[in-house]
Design an enzyme around this catalytic site. Sequence first.
Site, PDB file in Angstrom:
ATOM      1  N   SER A  11      51.956  38.630  33.908  1.00  0.00           N
ATOM      2  CA  SER A  11      50.612  38.615  34.102  1.00  0.00           C
ATOM      3  C   SER A  11      49.886  38.902  33.119  1.00  0.00           C
ATOM      4  O   SER A  11      49.887  39.971  32.349  1.00  0.00           O
ATOM      5  CB  SER A  11      50.113  39.528  35.227  1.00  0.00           C
ATOM      6  OG  SER A  11      48.819  39.583  35.306  1.00  0.00           O
ATOM      7  N   HIS A  35      51.444  33.877  34.861  1.00  0.00           N
ATOM      8  CA  HIS A  35      50.408  34.275  36.166  1.00  0.00           C
ATOM      9  C   HIS A  35      48.897  34.810  35.581  1.00  0.00           C
ATOM     10  O   HIS A  35      48.676  35.452  34.466  1.00  0.00           O
ATOM     11  CB  HIS A  35      50.868  35.530  36.889  1.00  0.00           C
ATOM     12  CG  HIS A  35      50.132  36.047  38.031  1.00  0.00           C
ATOM     13  ND1 HIS A  35      50.109  35.410  39.201  1.00  0.00           N
ATOM     14  CD2 HIS A  35      49.259  37.074  38.057  1.00  0.00           C
ATOM     15  CE1 HIS A  35      49.548  36.005  40.168  1.00  0.00           C
ATOM     16  NE2 HIS A  35      49.037  37.047  39.478  1.00  0.00           N
ATOM     17  N   ASP A  37      45.197  35.924  36.389  1.00  0.00           N
ATOM     18  CA  ASP A  37      44.293  36.623  37.297  1.00  0.00           C
ATOM     19  C   ASP A  37      42.839  36.527  37.238  1.00  0.00           C
ATOM     20  O   ASP A  37      42.390  36.913  36.352  1.00  0.00           O
ATOM     21  CB  ASP A  37      44.587  38.116  37.600  1.00  0.00           C
ATOM     22  CG  ASP A  37      45.952  38.413  37.920  1.00  0.00           C
ATOM     23  OD1 ASP A  37      46.235  38.035  39.045  1.00  0.00           O
ATOM     24  OD2 ASP A  37      46.690  39.230  37.170  1.00  0.00           O
ATOM     25  N   MET A  39      39.257  37.130  38.453  1.00  0.00           N
ATOM     26  CA  MET A  39      38.449  37.867  39.426  1.00  0.00           C
ATOM     27  C   MET A  39      36.712  37.621  39.078  1.00  0.00           C
ATOM     28  O   MET A  39      36.500  37.226  37.776  1.00  0.00           O
ATOM     29  CB  MET A  39      38.785  39.313  38.805  1.00  0.00           C
ATOM     30  CG  MET A  39      40.194  39.736  38.886  1.00  0.00           C
ATOM     31  SD  MET A  39      40.792  41.231  38.698  1.00  0.00           S
ATOM     32  CE  MET A  39      42.417  41.182  38.474  1.00  0.00           C
ATOM     33  N   HIS A  68      45.992  32.813  40.309  1.00  0.00           N
ATOM     34  CA  HIS A  68      45.831  33.467  41.405  1.00  0.00           C
ATOM     35  C   HIS A  68      44.159  33.905  41.498  1.00  0.00           C
ATOM     36  O   HIS A  68      43.554  34.750  40.696  1.00  0.00           O
ATOM     37  CB  HIS A  68      46.296  34.955  41.192  1.00  0.00           C
ATOM     38  CG  HIS A  68      46.174  36.066  42.230  1.00  0.00           C
ATOM     39  ND1 HIS A  68      46.582  37.497  42.103  1.00  0.00           N
ATOM     40  CD2 HIS A  68      45.550  36.070  43.492  1.00  0.00           C
ATOM     41  CE1 HIS A  68      46.443  37.954  43.478  1.00  0.00           C
ATOM     42  NE2 HIS A  68      45.690  37.227  44.115  1.00  0.00           N
ATOM     43  N   MET A  70      41.041  35.632  42.600  1.00  0.00           N
ATOM     44  CA  MET A  70      40.522  36.664  43.608  1.00  0.00           C
ATOM     45  C   MET A  70      38.924  36.548  43.268  1.00  0.00           C
ATOM     46  O   MET A  70      38.295  37.275  42.659  1.00  0.00           O
ATOM     47  CB  MET A  70      41.039  38.010  42.874  1.00  0.00           C
ATOM     48  CG  MET A  70      42.415  38.372  43.207  1.00  0.00           C
ATOM     49  SD  MET A  70      43.069  39.601  41.902  1.00  0.00           S
ATOM     50  CE  MET A  70      43.568  38.538  40.565  1.00  0.00           C
ATOM     51  N   MET A 139      50.289  40.768  48.349  1.00  0.00           N
ATOM     52  CA  MET A 139      49.693  41.880  47.166  1.00  0.00           C
ATOM     53  C   MET A 139      50.090  43.300  47.574  1.00  0.00           C
ATOM     54  O   MET A 139      50.316  43.658  48.755  1.00  0.00           O
ATOM     55  CB  MET A 139      48.188  41.949  47.417  1.00  0.00           C
ATOM     56  CG  MET A 139      47.418  40.914  46.861  1.00  0.00           C
ATOM     57  SD  MET A 139      47.487  40.494  44.962  1.00  0.00           S
ATOM     58  CE  MET A 139      47.081  41.968  44.118  1.00  0.00           C
ATOM     59  N   ASP A 177      53.200  40.804  44.030  1.00  0.00           N
ATOM     60  CA  ASP A 177      52.168  41.124  42.969  1.00  0.00           C
ATOM     61  C   ASP A 177      51.662  42.447  43.188  1.00  0.00           C
ATOM     62  O   ASP A 177      50.736  42.937  44.082  1.00  0.00           O
ATOM     63  CB  ASP A 177      50.949  39.981  43.087  1.00  0.00           C
ATOM     64  CG  ASP A 177      50.082  40.149  41.933  1.00  0.00           C
ATOM     65  OD1 ASP A 177      50.373  40.805  40.748  1.00  0.00           O
ATOM     66  OD2 ASP A 177      49.257  39.262  41.913  1.00  0.00           O
TER      67      ASP A 177
END
Length: 221
Positions: A11, A35, A37, A39, A68, A70, A139, A177
């Site tokens: 990540s 990966h 993330d 956000m 991913h 979020m 998660m 994750d």
Amino acid sequence: MTARPPIVAPSILSADFSRLGEAIAIADPEREWVHCDVMDHQFVPNLTFGPLIVAATRKLTRAIVDVHLMVERPWLMVDDFRAAGADVISVHLEAAPQTREVLRQIRATGAKAGLAIKPGTPYAAAAPYLPDLDVFLVMTVEPGFGGQAFMSEMLDKVTAARAEREKKKLEFLIEVDGGIAEATARTARAAGGDVFVAGNAIYHTSDPHAALAALRAAIAG
Ligand code: DX5
Ligand code: ZN
């Protein structure tokens, strides 16, 4: 049933972004995912990056780019992340009330469709969507930050999803994750996980390459 070799997904959230190329280069494109993330400071109390960094990641590796999301209203961003080069796009169930529609939208772009659930969301809430998924992302920390402690209670969701996959002969992968390090990767693998996201356990070490090798070894066999 086809064998599914376990996958580590470094990540980049935990990487040094001034040296992103080096961080991504440790991933073996033949077996690892990278990966990303995303956000938005709304769905989670942190703000990271958007399609621009995903596009940079895409240029830096041939590995599967695993995004991913979020974010609130993820359907507004799916097309942009696919255009940036995402291979897998996961949205959160809690942010996608029109769940099937968003999953269809992701697949229509040509990407693989993932559904993620926060620790407080029960397995039963996600179970109806498993036949529509390429990836089910469980998660094992509260989404928002790297470096948190692994919540082993969440592995019941992994076990349940794995059993459902066998029973219904489904094909989705189970991604775990949050808080993955050697010992937790081993237990998550034993519970039935296929893809193991790791941020701090790889990048907050003196030798990320060796840390990744140790994780590969932990989930092998
Ligand atoms: C957390 C992110 C994770 C994070 C994991 O919200 O979804 O992907 O990078 O970081 P570690 O492995 O440090 O728990
Ligand atoms: Zn993540």
